[in-house]
Design a protein around this motif. Structure first.
Motif, PDB file in Angstrom:
ATOM      1  N   LYS A   1      -2.226  75.186 -28.603  1.00 33.02           N
ATOM      2  CA  LYS A   1      -2.020  76.068 -27.449  1.00 33.02           C
ATOM      3  C   LYS A   1      -2.722  75.503 -26.233  1.00 33.02           C
ATOM      4  O   LYS A   1      -3.908  75.231 -26.256  1.00 33.02           O
ATOM      5  CB  LYS A   1      -2.537  77.468 -27.756  1.00 33.02           C
TER       6      LYS A   1
ATOM      7  N   HIS B   1       8.489  75.065 -20.558  1.00 31.08           N
ATOM      8  CA  HIS B   1       7.901  76.029 -21.499  1.00 31.08           C
ATOM      9  C   HIS B   1       8.847  76.297 -22.671  1.00 31.08           C
ATOM     10  O   HIS B   1       8.394  76.446 -23.822  1.00 31.08           O
ATOM     11  CB  HIS B   1       7.566  77.326 -20.774  1.00 31.08           C
TER      12      HIS B   1
ATOM     13  N   ASN C   1       4.269  76.162 -26.795  1.00 31.02           N
ATOM     14  CA  ASN C   1       2.809  76.190 -26.932  1.00 31.02           C
ATOM     15  C   ASN C   1       2.090  75.893 -25.622  1.00 31.02           C
ATOM     16  O   ASN C   1       0.872  76.052 -25.522  1.00 31.02           O
ATOM     17  CB  ASN C   1       2.350  75.180 -27.984  1.00 31.02           C
ATOM     18  N   VAL C   2       2.851  75.470 -24.600  1.00 26.15           N
ATOM     19  CA  VAL C   2       2.261  75.114 -23.305  1.00 26.15           C
ATOM     20  C   VAL C   2       2.625  76.173 -22.271  1.00 26.15           C
ATOM     21  O   VAL C   2       3.809  76.446 -22.040  1.00 26.15           O
ATOM     22  CB  VAL C   2       2.736  73.734 -22.816  1.00 26.15           C
ATOM     23  N   THR C   3       1.608  76.756 -21.657  1.00 21.82           N
ATOM     24  CA  THR C   3       1.800  77.722 -20.579  1.00 21.82           C
ATOM     25  C   THR C   3       1.439  77.066 -19.255  1.00 21.82           C
ATOM     26  O   THR C   3       0.357  76.480 -19.127  1.00 21.82           O
ATOM     27  CB  THR C   3       0.911  78.963 -20.784  1.00 21.82           C
TER      28      THR C   3
ATOM     29  N   LYS D   1       0.217  77.466 -15.698  1.00 23.52           N
ATOM     30  CA  LYS D   1      -0.463  78.375 -14.773  1.00 23.52           C
ATOM     31  C   LYS D   1      -0.350  77.754 -13.379  1.00 23.52           C
ATOM     32  O   LYS D   1      -1.067  76.823 -13.042  1.00 23.52           O
ATOM     33  CB  LYS D   1      -1.932  78.563 -15.157  1.00 23.52           C
TER      34      LYS D   1
ATOM     35  N   THR E   1      -2.997  75.701 -21.843  1.00 19.42           N
ATOM     36  CA  THR E   1      -2.682  76.235 -20.521  1.00 19.42           C
ATOM     37  C   THR E   1      -2.860  75.106 -19.516  1.00 19.42           C
ATOM     38  O   THR E   1      -3.955  74.570 -19.369  1.00 19.42           O
ATOM     39  CB  THR E   1      -3.597  77.417 -20.146  1.00 19.42           C
TER      40      THR E   1
ATOM     41  N   THR F   1      -2.930  74.025 -15.816  1.00 15.46           N
ATOM     42  CA  THR F   1      -3.085  74.575 -14.483  1.00 15.46           C
ATOM     43  C   THR F   1      -2.544  73.585 -13.451  1.00 15.46           C
ATOM     44  O   THR F   1      -2.976  72.434 -13.407  1.00 15.46           O
ATOM     45  CB  THR F   1      -4.558  74.895 -14.181  1.00 15.46           C
TER      46      THR F   1
END
Length: 477
Positions: free
Chosen positions: A59, A85, A90-92, A94, A61, A63
């Motif tokens: 996981k 995504h 699994n990659v967010t 931001k 995130t 940015t």
């Protein structure tokens, strides 16, 4: 840049290929990754040697700070972020989206803070990209350029615009610190209805353009819509004027090998800008009118022309529809090679302290590949390397006019880098000077002398740095 964008160019103390030579050669000669001693960062800080797989990263995130807040670029990036995504759930992403000015003001603090973003858009040139590299805030991407074949996707002339020398003193050579999504140039937008009502045809030459300004004014129309509250717009307008007088020489000066800014071309371009203001070709009080406000005035029918970048096309087209036309600034004679300010959008870079450099590299590749180019085209955005979708755009549409202009400029080697790339302090120097020219408080001679003082002092330091770094025959290093 000098824009809400993106830009290109920078001073070189060594020879750099002319911008986009050979008409956007899509298959530039590949270079071996890491041949200049640089490496992209893989897991644990070692070299990247294989195509990263974000699916195996757990996981994450990611940015991302960018300045793509306008309709077209915001739309294509939002679509690509969603697609990334979906491919890697699994990659967010931001995303922190700011205006160009806000990004320029806040980015250095964010990158040097305790929790820096993973991916940023860094404006090319000495004020931003080079200063970030000298501070150790950006990761070199040369190995990723080899792994993902960025070296063949992009012409070297574009890659060079995102390079900084290993010692952080030269721009346009050395390690790669970013890749760009978009191509861009300052074009001449026109309102077909406003021109027709004044009996003005879209100009084929610079003389026809300037003659049309007087006719528009006589018919009670605002000839050119323009707002300079944000300061950078005047760089573009002045740049176009200077380009018509000394395109190649202006480019050489930005690249650090020309005669500087205390020239007849600089003074004449400043005098033209002042004259346009006095004659009312530019709006009264333009220094107090916002860039976006001027664009809205133009799209609502207040103004025959708008000189601005290709990044505005999608928003203007949405408001104006078939009333909108666009061209490269017309040349001195009909059919002659065009010249204007432009290059490519802000570089997408990976910060040196990103916790997920491989995922970040995969993201950069995803938003710049051939599919991404087609997504950009669908949103009215000019890709740095146009793909199949661009070839299908009808030539008589405003999108087709934009793409055709890009091709003509590339074939003619007609792009001049943004002037604010010239020195670490040049953005502040030139924007303040141009505000003075527009307000009538600064003469063309004083303006040229101010630019040269900044430029000359920096070039002297550059020569001293190079002299200090060059070993003498008697004392090899």
């Amino acid at each position: 840049m000098g824009r809400p964008r993106t830009g290109s160019g920078g001073i070189r103390r060594r020879a750099v290929p002319a911008l986009l030579a050979a008409g956007l050669a899509l298959l530039a000669t590949a270079c071996v990754p890491g041949t200049d001693g640089s490496m992209a960062y893989g897991p644990g800080g070692g070299p990247a040697t294989a195509v990263p797989d974000p699916a195996k990263a757990g996981k994450v995130t990611l940015t991302v700070w960018d300045q793509e807040i306008r309709g077209g670029t915001n739309g294509e990036l939002e679509q690509l972020n969603k697609e990334f995504h979906r491919k890697y759930p699994n990659v967010t992403i931001k995303r922190v989206a700011r205006s160009f000015n806000d990004l320029k003001t806040t980015l250095k603090l964010a990158v040097s803070g305790n929790n820096p973003p993973d991916v940023i858009q860094a404006n090319q040139g000495y004020p931003d990209m080079v200063s970030f590299v000298r501070a150790g805030l950006l990761a070199p991407l040369d190995d990723y350029a080899g792994i993902y074949a960025w070296n063949t996707r992009y012409p070297n002339t574009l890659l060079n615009l995102n390079r900084v020398s290993a010692d952080g003193t030269d721009f346009g050579t050395g390690r790669l610190y970013g890749i760009s999504q978009t191509g861009e140039y300052i074009g001449l937008y026109y309102n077909k209805d406003v021109l027709a009502k004044a009996g003005v045809q879209p100009p084929r030459t610079w003389g026809e353009f300037t003659a049309g300004l007087a006719r528009l004014k006589d018919r009670g129309q605002q000839p050119i819509q323009f707002g300079n509250l944000d300061k950078y717009p005047a760089i573009h307008t002045f740049g176009v004027l200077q380009d018509q007088l000394a395109g190649a020489e202006a480019r050489d000066t930005v690249l650090g090998r020309g005669s500087g800014f205390d020239t007849a071309a600089t003074k004449d371009a400043a005098a033209t800008l002042a004259d346009w203001t006095k004659r009312g070709y530019l709006p009264k009080g333009a220094n107090g009118l916002g860039y976006d406000d001027a664009a809205k005035k133009f799209s609502s029918g207040d103004g025959g022309y708008l000189l601005t970048g290709t990044w505005q096309l999608a928003d203007l087209k949405k408001a104006m529809g078939d009333k909108l036309g666009m061209m490269t600034p017309p040349p001195a004679s009909a059919g002659a090679a065009p010249v204007t300010t432009g290059g490519q959008g802000l570089a997408w870079s990976i910060t040196s302290r990103s916790k997920h450099p491989e995922v970040a590299a995969a993201y950069l590749d995803f938003i710049t590949d051939e599919h991404a180019a087609d997504v950009m085209t669908a949103h009215g955005v000019l890709p740095a390397v146009p793909g199949a979708a661009a070839e299908r755009v009808k030539p008589d549409t405003v999108d087709g006019q934009m793409i055709a202009g890009w091709k003509r400029l590339s074939a003619a080697d007609g792009l001049v880098p943004y002037l604010d790339y010239s020195t670490p302090t040049f953005f502040d120097t030139i924007t303040a000077g141009l505000q003075g020219v527009i307000s009538g408080k600064t003469s063309p001679d004083a303006f040229a002398a101010t630019l040269q003082k900044d430029y000359g002092a920096f070039m002297k330091k550059q020569r001293e740095r190079h002299a200090a770094a060059t070993p003498s025959p008697a004392e090899p290093r």
